[in-house]
Design a protein around this motif. Structure first.
Motif, PDB file in Angstrom:
ATOM      1  N   ARG A 173      28.962  41.663  30.823  1.00  0.00           N
ATOM      2  CA  ARG A 173      30.114  41.566  29.996  1.00  0.00           C
ATOM      3  C   ARG A 173      31.117  42.893  29.892  1.00  0.00           C
ATOM      4  NH1 ARG A 173      33.204  38.686  28.013  1.00  0.00           N
ATOM      5  NH2 ARG A 173      31.739  36.877  27.527  1.00  0.00           N
ATOM      6  N   ARG A 174      30.501  43.972  30.481  1.00  0.00           N
ATOM      7  CA  ARG A 174      31.464  45.238  30.426  1.00  0.00           C
ATOM      8  C   ARG A 174      32.168  44.992  31.677  1.00  0.00           C
ATOM      9  NH1 ARG A 174      34.935  48.505  29.586  1.00  0.00           N
ATOM     10  NH2 ARG A 174      34.766  50.558  30.448  1.00  0.00           N
ATOM     11  N   ILE A 175      31.677  44.582  32.938  1.00  0.00           N
ATOM     12  CA  ILE A 175      32.245  44.359  34.030  1.00  0.00           C
ATOM     13  C   ILE A 175      33.589  43.160  33.775  1.00  0.00           C
ATOM     14  CG2 ILE A 175      32.563  43.461  36.426  1.00  0.00           C
ATOM     15  CD1 ILE A 175      29.538  44.677  36.568  1.00  0.00           C
ATOM     16  N   VAL A 176      33.126  42.287  33.115  1.00  0.00           N
ATOM     17  CA  VAL A 176      34.162  41.215  32.888  1.00  0.00           C
ATOM     18  C   VAL A 176      35.458  41.643  31.977  1.00  0.00           C
ATOM     19  CG1 VAL A 176      34.892  39.125  31.537  1.00  0.00           C
ATOM     20  CG2 VAL A 176      32.610  39.444  33.045  1.00  0.00           C
ATOM     21  N   ASP A 177      35.117  42.713  31.072  1.00  0.00           N
ATOM     22  CA  ASP A 177      36.001  43.294  30.430  1.00  0.00           C
ATOM     23  C   ASP A 177      37.085  44.116  31.269  1.00  0.00           C
ATOM     24  OD1 ASP A 177      35.102  42.032  27.920  1.00  0.00           O
ATOM     25  OD2 ASP A 177      33.985  43.841  27.351  1.00  0.00           O
ATOM     26  N   VAL A 178      36.424  44.993  32.077  1.00  0.00           N
ATOM     27  CA  VAL A 178      37.020  45.878  33.098  1.00  0.00           C
ATOM     28  C   VAL A 178      37.939  44.930  33.827  1.00  0.00           C
ATOM     29  CG1 VAL A 178      36.929  47.241  35.219  1.00  0.00           C
ATOM     30  CG2 VAL A 178      35.486  47.659  33.061  1.00  0.00           C
ATOM     31  N   MET A 179      37.707  43.644  34.359  1.00  0.00           N
ATOM     32  CA  MET A 179      38.250  42.884  35.147  1.00  0.00           C
ATOM     33  C   MET A 179      39.650  42.492  34.512  1.00  0.00           C
ATOM     34  SD  MET A 179      35.433  40.500  37.092  1.00  0.00           S
ATOM     35  CE  MET A 179      34.537  41.164  38.360  1.00  0.00           C
ATOM     36  N   ALA A 180      39.236  42.018  33.251  1.00  0.00           N
ATOM     37  CA  ALA A 180      40.576  41.297  32.557  1.00  0.00           C
ATOM     38  C   ALA A 180      41.554  42.430  32.010  1.00  0.00           C
ATOM     39  CB  ALA A 180      40.005  40.858  31.308  1.00  0.00           C
ATOM     40  N   ALA A 198      42.127  44.923  34.185  1.00  0.00           N
ATOM     41  CA  ALA A 198      42.994  45.309  35.356  1.00  0.00           C
ATOM     42  C   ALA A 198      43.838  44.407  35.622  1.00  0.00           C
ATOM     43  CB  ALA A 198      41.802  45.638  36.439  1.00  0.00           C
ATOM     44  N   VAL A 199      43.335  43.348  35.384  1.00  0.00           N
ATOM     45  CA  VAL A 199      44.201  41.963  35.873  1.00  0.00           C
ATOM     46  C   VAL A 199      45.415  42.276  35.019  1.00  0.00           C
ATOM     47  CG1 VAL A 199      44.748  39.545  35.350  1.00  0.00           C
ATOM     48  CG2 VAL A 199      42.680  40.308  36.517  1.00  0.00           C
ATOM     49  N   ASP A 200      45.554  42.355  33.807  1.00  0.00           N
ATOM     50  CA  ASP A 200      46.851  42.655  32.932  1.00  0.00           C
ATOM     51  C   ASP A 200      47.591  43.563  33.483  1.00  0.00           C
ATOM     52  OD1 ASP A 200      45.964  40.616  31.235  1.00  0.00           O
ATOM     53  OD2 ASP A 200      44.956  41.692  29.413  1.00  0.00           O
ATOM     54  N   MET A 201      46.960  44.775  33.655  1.00  0.00           N
ATOM     55  CA  MET A 201      47.719  45.906  34.128  1.00  0.00           C
ATOM     56  C   MET A 201      48.323  45.605  35.541  1.00  0.00           C
ATOM     57  SD  MET A 201      45.001  48.954  33.199  1.00  0.00           S
ATOM     58  CE  MET A 201      46.297  50.373  33.832  1.00  0.00           C
ATOM     59  N   LEU A 202      47.738  45.039  36.340  1.00  0.00           N
ATOM     60  CA  LEU A 202      48.161  44.518  37.603  1.00  0.00           C
ATOM     61  C   LEU A 202      49.400  43.834  37.608  1.00  0.00           C
ATOM     62  CD1 LEU A 202      46.950  45.165  40.647  1.00  0.00           C
ATOM     63  CD2 LEU A 202      46.260  42.777  40.613  1.00  0.00           C
ATOM     64  N   ILE A 203      49.346  42.663  36.572  1.00  0.00           N
ATOM     65  CA  ILE A 203      50.716  41.818  36.512  1.00  0.00           C
ATOM     66  C   ILE A 203      51.836  42.751  35.764  1.00  0.00           C
ATOM     67  CG2 ILE A 203      51.501  39.832  34.956  1.00  0.00           C
ATOM     68  CD1 ILE A 203      48.638  38.396  35.291  1.00  0.00           C
ATOM     69  N   ILE A 215      35.179  47.979  42.280  1.00  0.00           N
ATOM     70  CA  ILE A 215      35.825  46.482  42.176  1.00  0.00           C
ATOM     71  C   ILE A 215      37.189  46.694  42.888  1.00  0.00           C
ATOM     72  CG2 ILE A 215      36.323  44.518  40.561  1.00  0.00           C
ATOM     73  CD1 ILE A 215      34.321  45.726  38.646  1.00  0.00           C
ATOM     74  N   THR A 216      37.745  45.888  43.602  1.00  0.00           N
ATOM     75  CA  THR A 216      39.075  45.845  44.051  1.00  0.00           C
ATOM     76  C   THR A 216      39.769  44.648  43.475  1.00  0.00           C
ATOM     77  OG1 THR A 216      38.260  46.963  46.201  1.00  0.00           O
ATOM     78  CG2 THR A 216      40.226  46.010  46.227  1.00  0.00           C
ATOM     79  N   PHE A 217      40.948  45.166  43.224  1.00  0.00           N
ATOM     80  CA  PHE A 217      41.897  44.098  42.582  1.00  0.00           C
ATOM     81  C   PHE A 217      43.416  43.934  43.558  1.00  0.00           C
ATOM     82  CE2 PHE A 217      39.545  45.602  39.422  1.00  0.00           C
ATOM     83  CZ  PHE A 217      39.190  44.613  38.567  1.00  0.00           C
ATOM     84  N   VAL A 218      43.751  42.860  43.730  1.00  0.00           N
ATOM     85  CA  VAL A 218      45.075  42.787  44.519  1.00  0.00           C
ATOM     86  C   VAL A 218      46.061  41.704  43.944  1.00  0.00           C
ATOM     87  CG1 VAL A 218      44.281  43.955  46.661  1.00  0.00           C
ATOM     88  CG2 VAL A 218      44.063  41.310  46.394  1.00  0.00           C
ATOM     89  N   VAL A 266      50.539  41.827  50.129  1.00  0.00           N
ATOM     90  CA  VAL A 266      49.863  42.560  48.845  1.00  0.00           C
ATOM     91  C   VAL A 266      51.044  43.288  48.235  1.00  0.00           C
ATOM     92  CG1 VAL A 266      48.383  44.508  48.056  1.00  0.00           C
ATOM     93  CG2 VAL A 266      47.727  43.080  49.954  1.00  0.00           C
ATOM     94  N   VAL A 267      51.227  42.968  46.884  1.00  0.00           N
ATOM     95  CA  VAL A 267      52.114  43.298  46.226  1.00  0.00           C
ATOM     96  C   VAL A 267      51.666  44.557  45.346  1.00  0.00           C
ATOM     97  CG1 VAL A 267      53.857  42.859  44.290  1.00  0.00           C
ATOM     98  CG2 VAL A 267      53.536  40.987  45.805  1.00  0.00           C
ATOM     99  N   ARG A 268      50.528  44.476  44.676  1.00  0.00           N
ATOM    100  CA  ARG A 268      49.928  45.570  43.919  1.00  0.00           C
ATOM    101  C   ARG A 268      48.575  45.481  44.255  1.00  0.00           C
ATOM    102  NH1 ARG A 268      54.397  46.850  42.918  1.00  0.00           N
ATOM    103  NH2 ARG A 268      55.416  47.342  41.176  1.00  0.00           N
ATOM    104  N   ARG A 269      47.861  46.856  44.086  1.00  0.00           N
ATOM    105  CA  ARG A 269      46.446  47.014  44.313  1.00  0.00           C
ATOM    106  C   ARG A 269      45.942  47.904  43.240  1.00  0.00           C
ATOM    107  NH1 ARG A 269      43.565  51.035  47.379  1.00  0.00           N
ATOM    108  NH2 ARG A 269      41.705  50.312  48.359  1.00  0.00           N
ATOM    109  N   ARG A 270      44.863  47.781  42.893  1.00  0.00           N
ATOM    110  CA  ARG A 270      43.845  48.607  42.067  1.00  0.00           C
ATOM    111  C   ARG A 270      42.389  48.694  42.403  1.00  0.00           C
ATOM    112  NH1 ARG A 270      46.062  50.522  37.358  1.00  0.00           N
ATOM    113  NH2 ARG A 270      44.306  50.887  36.479  1.00  0.00           N
ATOM    114  N   VAL A 271      41.843  49.720  42.347  1.00  0.00           N
ATOM    115  CA  VAL A 271      40.318  49.980  42.669  1.00  0.00           C
ATOM    116  C   VAL A 271      39.916  50.690  41.658  1.00  0.00           C
ATOM    117  CG1 VAL A 271      38.718  50.924  44.182  1.00  0.00           C
ATOM    118  CG2 VAL A 271      40.813  49.989  45.069  1.00  0.00           C
ATOM    119  N   VAL A 272      38.591  50.320  41.079  1.00  0.00           N
ATOM    120  CA  VAL A 272      38.173  51.071  39.918  1.00  0.00           C
ATOM    121  C   VAL A 272      36.434  51.107  40.248  1.00  0.00           C
ATOM    122  CG1 VAL A 272      39.582  50.356  38.165  1.00  0.00           C
ATOM    123  CG2 VAL A 272      37.542  49.019  38.511  1.00  0.00           C
TER     124      VAL A 272
END
Length: 399
Positions: free
Chosen positions: A110-117, A119-124, A85-88, A96-102
């Motif tokens: 549900r587990r994937i949605v939790d990971v997404m949420a 990662a979004v908080d950490m990105l911000i 899952i890639t986050f930008v 691109v200001v920030r990037r994360r990959v997990v």
């Protein structure tokens, strides 16, 4: 009309790169000088644009250049792939200001949605951006999708994802508005935003991920299809003598062109001792990467496997471009960089032989300008696109 004209102004400034003066904006958009003045005044007050110096262009007063304020708005893009899952985090200019990959965890939604949420908080937090300045989240997901309900419906490589209401549950988990887009379409939007094609650009985007998909851009706009599922090309036959497919046919894209199919071809060709411990996504990706590394180092059997894969993909591209009659072809996706050298050496010449329009025009084949993150970048651009890009539909009156 006011919102539409504002989008016209913002899009003109964004596309200019270096900014435009009010007079240049009037010339570029066809709007009256007074309308441009009123809209730019409002945009300056809202902090979306800024006055960035004066330029002298012929006689008369120096002109004030207007540019986007990059850090006035942001968007988040998430690309859900069965492997990673890639986050930008993008600013208003699409940078691109920030990037994360997990690694994609166990396929439980549900587990994937939790990971997404998380990662979004950490990105911000890592970027030090105010949450109020984030316009929303775009998610690029494998299809098929139910766009109206924001639901992911049984994607082939994400087992257990049966009608998952991803848009709603992710919005609840993050507190942001969420836009759900098909991964191939999102990638094409990312290419549009960060590429340098003309406003009426027309191209086929071939998406190379865990699965293979396609997207069409016509006159600068992505074609989404009536259900927003354009580009499901996994069961187009590219090798009539190829392996059997679950659909009942032989030699489909799904069993010939995907990374898993290419790895299996390499194993049958003796490139590897067939000691792979599993056929899960992670194991396939590791062996695929090794195959590409061997080809890059000059290993002839590995090269032959990738060249044969390029031939099969060219059959697909030729079938699509002969039907769609586009100006160019763009290749991209999470697996693209590993294939780029061989595919760009093989596909253009092969495609020219199969092109129905070769007597009329050449059909350029290029790699994406965005890189492997094109799905995530495109998903974030979908959010910015809704803010900046003018749509004729915005002018329609609802009864």
């Amino acid at each position: 009309m006011g919102d539409f004209n504002q989008s016209v102004i913002l899009e003109a400034i964004r596309r200019s790169g270096e900014g435009l003066s009010r007079i240049e904006l009037a010339d570029a958009t066809g709007l009256s000088a007074q309308t441009v003045t009123n809209i730019t005044r409002r945009l300056l007050e809202d902090g979306l644009i800024t006055e960035a110096g004066r330029t002298i262009n012929g006689p008369g007063k120096p002109r004030i250049t207007l540019r986007l304020v990059a850090d006035s708005r942001f968007s988040i893009g998430i690309h859900l792939d069965p492997a990673v899952i890639t986050f930008v985090l993008l600013d208003l200019t699409g940078s691109v200001v920030r990037r994360r990959v997990v690694r994609t965890p166990a396929k439980d939604p549900r587990r994937i949605v939790d990971v997404m949420a998380q990662a979004v908080d950490m990105l911000i937090a890592d970027a030090g951006v105010a949450r109020d300045d984030v316009a929303g989240i775009g998610v690029a997901a494998p299809g098929p999708l139910d766009a109206a309900k924001g639901t992911v419906i049984d994607p082939p490589k994400l087992h257990g994802w049966h009608r998952v209401p991803l848009r709603a549950v992710l919005a609840e988990a993050t507190g942001f508005d969420v836009t759900l887009e098909k991964d191939t379409t999102a990638a094409a939007v990312g290419e549009l935003w960060t590429g340098h094609g003309p406003a009426d650009d027309s191209f086929l985007f071939v998406y190379l991920g865990t699965g293979i998909g396609a997207a069409l851009v016509r006159d600068g706009d992505p074609a989404r299809g009536s259900t927003r599922n354009f580009g499901e090309i996994g069961h187009i036959i590219v090798d009539p003598d190829g392996p059997s497919c679950l659909c009942g046919m032989r030699g489909c894209v799904e069993v010939v062109c995907t990374p898993q199919a290419i790895v299996e071809q390499a194993e049958r060709a003796g490139v590897f001792v067939d000691d792979r411990e599993g056929s899960d996504v992670e194991a396939v990706e590791a062996r695929f990467t090794l195959l590409c590394e061997r080809a890059a180092s000059g290993d002839e059997p590995a090269l032959q496997v990738l060249r044969r894969a390029a031939e099969h993909l060219t059959v697909l591209i030729a079938a699509l471009t002969n039907v769609l009659d586009v100006d160019r072809v763009v290749l991209g996706g999470p697996f693209w960089s590993r294939l780029a050298e061989v595919y760009l050496a093989e596909i253009p010449t092969l495609l020219d032989r199969l092109s129905a329009t070769r007597a009329v025009h050449a059909l350029p084949v290029d790699g994406t300008v965005v890189g492997d993150d094109v799905g995530a970048v495109g998903a974030a651009c979908v959010v910015l696109d809704s803010v900046l890009t003018p749509r004729a539909s915005d002018l329609y009156l609802e009864e």
